[in-house]
Write a protein that holds these residues in place. Structure first.
Motif, PDB file in Angstrom:
ATOM      1  N   ASN A 196       0.721  -1.159  -0.150  1.00  0.00           N
ATOM      2  CA  ASN A 196      -0.081  -0.140   0.001  1.00  0.00           C
ATOM      3  C   ASN A 196       0.925   1.299  -0.074  1.00  0.00           C
ATOM      4  OD1 ASN A 196      -2.126  -1.791   0.277  1.00  0.00           O
ATOM      5  ND2 ASN A 196      -2.739  -1.385   2.173  1.00  0.00           N
ATOM      6  N   CYS A 197       1.938   1.336   0.586  1.00  0.00           N
ATOM      7  CA  CYS A 197       3.127   2.280   0.798  1.00  0.00           C
ATOM      8  C   CYS A 197       3.404   2.657  -0.819  1.00  0.00           C
ATOM      9  CB  CYS A 197       4.071   2.144   1.598  1.00  0.00           C
ATOM     10  SG  CYS A 197       3.748   2.120   3.546  1.00  0.00           S
ATOM     11  N   TYR A 198       3.835   1.589  -1.375  1.00  0.00           N
ATOM     12  CA  TYR A 198       4.355   1.958  -2.741  1.00  0.00           C
ATOM     13  C   TYR A 198       3.474   2.236  -3.697  1.00  0.00           C
ATOM     14  CZ  TYR A 198       8.980   0.006  -1.590  1.00  0.00           C
ATOM     15  OH  TYR A 198      10.412  -0.092  -0.768  1.00  0.00           O
ATOM     16  N   SER A 199       2.319   1.644  -3.388  1.00  0.00           N
ATOM     17  CA  SER A 199       1.080   2.090  -4.181  1.00  0.00           C
ATOM     18  C   SER A 199       0.902   3.631  -4.252  1.00  0.00           C
ATOM     19  CB  SER A 199      -0.395   1.245  -4.074  1.00  0.00           C
ATOM     20  OG  SER A 199      -1.289   1.969  -4.590  1.00  0.00           O
ATOM     21  N   THR A 237       8.789   7.726 -12.586  1.00  0.00           N
ATOM     22  CA  THR A 237       8.563   6.296 -11.973  1.00  0.00           C
ATOM     23  C   THR A 237       9.721   6.011 -11.078  1.00  0.00           C
ATOM     24  OG1 THR A 237      10.214   5.492 -13.703  1.00  0.00           O
ATOM     25  CG2 THR A 237       8.201   5.646 -14.624  1.00  0.00           C
ATOM     26  N   PHE A 238       9.535   5.018 -10.705  1.00  0.00           N
ATOM     27  CA  PHE A 238      10.455   4.247  -9.693  1.00  0.00           C
ATOM     28  C   PHE A 238      12.082   4.556 -10.143  1.00  0.00           C
ATOM     29  CE2 PHE A 238       6.645   2.947  -7.601  1.00  0.00           C
ATOM     30  CZ  PHE A 238       6.930   3.361  -6.130  1.00  0.00           C
ATOM     31  N   ASP A 239      12.021   4.340 -11.272  1.00  0.00           N
ATOM     32  CA  ASP A 239      13.498   4.657 -11.904  1.00  0.00           C
ATOM     33  C   ASP A 239      14.114   5.957 -11.744  1.00  0.00           C
ATOM     34  OD1 ASP A 239      13.503   2.163 -13.138  1.00  0.00           O
ATOM     35  OD2 ASP A 239      12.735   2.848 -14.962  1.00  0.00           O
ATOM     36  N   ASP A 240      13.211   7.060 -11.389  1.00  0.00           N
ATOM     37  CA  ASP A 240      13.762   8.342 -11.222  1.00  0.00           C
ATOM     38  C   ASP A 240      14.054   8.490  -9.527  1.00  0.00           C
ATOM     39  OD1 ASP A 240      13.238   9.442 -13.710  1.00  0.00           O
ATOM     40  OD2 ASP A 240      11.219   9.139 -13.086  1.00  0.00           O
ATOM     41  N   VAL A 241      13.665   7.676  -8.594  1.00  0.00           N
ATOM     42  CA  VAL A 241      14.163   7.765  -7.178  1.00  0.00           C
ATOM     43  C   VAL A 241      15.496   7.554  -7.060  1.00  0.00           C
ATOM     44  CG1 VAL A 241      13.754   6.694  -5.006  1.00  0.00           C
ATOM     45  CG2 VAL A 241      11.678   6.711  -6.628  1.00  0.00           C
ATOM     46  N   VAL A 242      16.295   8.535  -6.182  1.00  0.00           N
ATOM     47  CA  VAL A 242      17.444   8.433  -6.005  1.00  0.00           C
ATOM     48  C   VAL A 242      17.915   8.134  -4.393  1.00  0.00           C
ATOM     49  CG1 VAL A 242      18.281  10.099  -7.839  1.00  0.00           C
ATOM     50  CG2 VAL A 242      17.703  10.988  -5.565  1.00  0.00           C
ATOM     51  N   LEU A 269       3.014   5.788  -3.178  1.00  0.00           N
ATOM     52  CA  LEU A 269       4.236   6.685  -3.711  1.00  0.00           C
ATOM     53  C   LEU A 269       4.029   6.522  -5.126  1.00  0.00           C
ATOM     54  CD1 LEU A 269       6.778   5.012  -1.108  1.00  0.00           C
ATOM     55  CD2 LEU A 269       6.026   7.472  -1.313  1.00  0.00           C
ATOM     56  N   GLU A 270       3.751   5.668  -5.900  1.00  0.00           N
ATOM     57  CA  GLU A 270       3.704   5.561  -7.421  1.00  0.00           C
ATOM     58  C   GLU A 270       2.626   6.552  -7.860  1.00  0.00           C
ATOM     59  OE1 GLU A 270       3.264   2.121 -10.809  1.00  0.00           O
ATOM     60  OE2 GLU A 270       2.147   1.904  -9.081  1.00  0.00           O
ATOM     61  N   LYS A 271       1.749   6.817  -7.289  1.00  0.00           N
ATOM     62  CA  LYS A 271       0.534   7.869  -7.384  1.00  0.00           C
ATOM     63  C   LYS A 271       1.193   9.125  -7.434  1.00  0.00           C
ATOM     64  CE  LYS A 271      -3.500   5.292  -5.636  1.00  0.00           C
ATOM     65  NZ  LYS A 271      -4.282   5.228  -4.423  1.00  0.00           N
ATOM     66  N   VAL A 272       1.955   9.384  -6.426  1.00  0.00           N
ATOM     67  CA  VAL A 272       2.699  10.630  -6.533  1.00  0.00           C
ATOM     68  C   VAL A 272       3.721  10.867  -7.503  1.00  0.00           C
ATOM     69  CG1 VAL A 272       4.280  12.293  -4.944  1.00  0.00           C
ATOM     70  CG2 VAL A 272       2.263  10.861  -3.973  1.00  0.00           C
ATOM     71  N   LEU A 273       4.643   9.616  -7.806  1.00  0.00           N
ATOM     72  CA  LEU A 273       5.373   9.808  -8.711  1.00  0.00           C
ATOM     73  C   LEU A 273       4.884  10.037 -10.063  1.00  0.00           C
ATOM     74  CD1 LEU A 273       7.702   6.897  -7.694  1.00  0.00           C
ATOM     75  CD2 LEU A 273       8.378   9.246  -7.864  1.00  0.00           C
ATOM     76  N   ARG A 288      10.760  -5.455  -3.246  1.00  0.00           N
ATOM     77  CA  ARG A 288      11.278  -4.120  -3.671  1.00  0.00           C
ATOM     78  C   ARG A 288      11.842  -4.274  -4.979  1.00  0.00           C
ATOM     79  NH1 ARG A 288      15.487  -2.656  -1.456  1.00  0.00           N
ATOM     80  NH2 ARG A 288      15.402  -0.397  -1.658  1.00  0.00           N
ATOM     81  N   THR A 289      12.200  -5.642  -5.633  1.00  0.00           N
ATOM     82  CA  THR A 289      12.725  -6.089  -6.826  1.00  0.00           C
ATOM     83  C   THR A 289      11.646  -5.632  -7.877  1.00  0.00           C
ATOM     84  OG1 THR A 289      12.452  -8.173  -6.362  1.00  0.00           O
ATOM     85  CG2 THR A 289      14.461  -7.723  -5.932  1.00  0.00           C
ATOM     86  N   GLU A 290      10.335  -5.817  -7.350  1.00  0.00           N
ATOM     87  CA  GLU A 290       9.161  -5.566  -8.454  1.00  0.00           C
ATOM     88  C   GLU A 290       9.055  -4.065  -8.530  1.00  0.00           C
ATOM     89  OE1 GLU A 290       5.649  -7.746  -7.386  1.00  0.00           O
ATOM     90  OE2 GLU A 290       6.809  -9.462  -6.482  1.00  0.00           O
ATOM     91  N   ILE A 291       9.633  -3.183  -7.498  1.00  0.00           N
ATOM     92  CA  ILE A 291       9.427  -1.856  -7.593  1.00  0.00           C
ATOM     93  C   ILE A 291      10.562  -1.228  -8.297  1.00  0.00           C
ATOM     94  CG2 ILE A 291       9.395   0.350  -6.143  1.00  0.00           C
ATOM     95  CD1 ILE A 291       6.906  -1.551  -6.043  1.00  0.00           C
ATOM     96  N   TYR A 292      11.696  -1.710  -7.995  1.00  0.00           N
ATOM     97  CA  TYR A 292      12.889  -1.194  -8.574  1.00  0.00           C
ATOM     98  C   TYR A 292      13.357  -1.997  -9.559  1.00  0.00           C
ATOM     99  CZ  TYR A 292      12.606   2.305  -4.737  1.00  0.00           C
ATOM    100  OH  TYR A 292      12.059   3.101  -3.975  1.00  0.00           O
ATOM    101  N   LYS A 293      13.292  -2.090 -10.874  1.00  0.00           N
ATOM    102  CA  LYS A 293      13.542  -2.882 -11.583  1.00  0.00           C
ATOM    103  C   LYS A 293      14.618  -2.796 -12.490  1.00  0.00           C
ATOM    104  CE  LYS A 293       8.497  -3.868 -12.828  1.00  0.00           C
ATOM    105  NZ  LYS A 293       8.474  -4.685 -12.330  1.00  0.00           N
ATOM    106  N   ASN A 294      15.368  -1.344 -12.648  1.00  0.00           N
ATOM    107  CA  ASN A 294      16.667  -1.325 -13.044  1.00  0.00           C
ATOM    108  C   ASN A 294      17.741  -1.136 -12.403  1.00  0.00           C
ATOM    109  OD1 ASN A 294      15.514  -1.455 -15.752  1.00  0.00           O
ATOM    110  ND2 ASN A 294      14.635   0.786 -15.548  1.00  0.00           N
ATOM    111  N   HIS A 295      17.449  -0.204 -11.119  1.00  0.00           N
ATOM    112  CA  HIS A 295      18.580  -0.262 -10.172  1.00  0.00           C
ATOM    113  C   HIS A 295      17.830   0.107  -8.917  1.00  0.00           C
ATOM    114  CE1 HIS A 295      17.690   3.635 -12.118  1.00  0.00           C
ATOM    115  NE2 HIS A 295      17.497   4.266 -10.895  1.00  0.00           N
ATOM    116  N   PHE A 296      18.434   0.056  -7.756  1.00  0.00           N
ATOM    117  CA  PHE A 296      18.140   0.556  -6.404  1.00  0.00           C
ATOM    118  C   PHE A 296      18.435   1.779  -6.023  1.00  0.00           C
ATOM    119  CE2 PHE A 296      17.895  -4.275  -5.992  1.00  0.00           C
ATOM    120  CZ  PHE A 296      16.521  -4.505  -5.568  1.00  0.00           C
ATOM    121  N   PRO A 297      17.971   2.706  -5.367  1.00  0.00           N
ATOM    122  CA  PRO A 297      18.259   3.889  -4.927  1.00  0.00           C
ATOM    123  C   PRO A 297      19.263   4.078  -3.587  1.00  0.00           C
ATOM    124  CG  PRO A 297      15.900   3.389  -3.787  1.00  0.00           C
ATOM    125  CD  PRO A 297      16.458   2.308  -4.991  1.00  0.00           C
TER     126      PRO A 297
END
Length: 142
Positions: free
Chosen positions: A67-70, A82-87, A72-76, A106-115
Motif C-alpha cells: 500500500n505504501c508503494y502504491s 517512475t521508480f526509476d527516478d528515485v535516488v 508513492l507510485e501515485k505521487v510519482l 522491492r525488486t518488483e518496484i525497482y526493476k533497473n537499479h536500487f536507490p
C-alpha cells in the motif's frame, strides 16, 4: 598579481510546487505529501491508510508495504516520474525482521537499479497500527 575574469552567472529562482495526495488528511496533520523544486522532489513518508486517514491492512506487514508503494507510485505519476527516478528511499519500520522477510518485494518496484537510502527500525510511527513508512527523494530529468 593576476586577476581573474569572473563570469556572470544567472540564477533561476524556482517556486516550490506542493502536492497533496489526500488534502483533508494532510491538512489535518499539517504536511504536504510532496514538494518539487526544480528537478528535485521530496516525498513524505507513505503509510498504509485510506482516503480518510484510517490505517488499512492492520497487522498485515506485506500488504501495508504494498500500500505504501502504491501511494508513492501515485505521487510519482503526478510528476511524470517512475521508480526509476528515485535516488533515495528511506524505510522506517516497527518490525525490522518482518521488513527483511518481505524486502524482496522491492525488486518488483525497482526493476533497473536500487536507490540509496536507509532502513531504520523505530519504536513507533504516527499511529500504532502503522508498521512501515517509506519516504523518497526523486530527481526528475529535464
Amino acid at each position: 598579481m593576476k586577476t581573474k575574469n569572473l563570469e556572470k552567472v544567472e540564477v533561476k529562482m524556482e517556486t516550490p510546487d506542493y502536492f497533496m495526495l489526500r488534502p483533508e488528511v494532510e491538512k489535518a496533520y499539517g504536511y504536504s505529501h510532496a514538494v518539487k523544486i526544480g528537478n528535485s522532489i521530496k516525498i513524505s513518508g507513505a503509510v498504509s491508510m485510506d482516503d480518510e486517514g484510517n490505517p488499512t491492512a492492520v497487522g498485515d506487514f506485506e500488504q501495508q508495504m504494498k500500500n505504501c508503494y502504491s501511494d508513492l507510485e501515485k505521487v510519482l505519476k503526478h510528476y511524470g516520474c517512475t521508480f526509476d527516478d528515485v535516488v533515495k528511499e528511506d524505510v522506517f519500520t516497527t518490525d525490522m525482521p518482518k521488513f527483511l522477510e518481505f524486502a524482496g518485494y522491492r525488486t518488483e518496484i525497482y526493476k533497473n537499479h536500487f536507490p540509496t537510502g536507509s532502513w531504520l527500525g523505530v519504536k513507533e510511527l504516527a499511529l500504532p497500527e502503522f508498521m512501515i513508512e517509506i519516504e523518497l527523494e526523486v530527481h526528475k530529468p529535464n
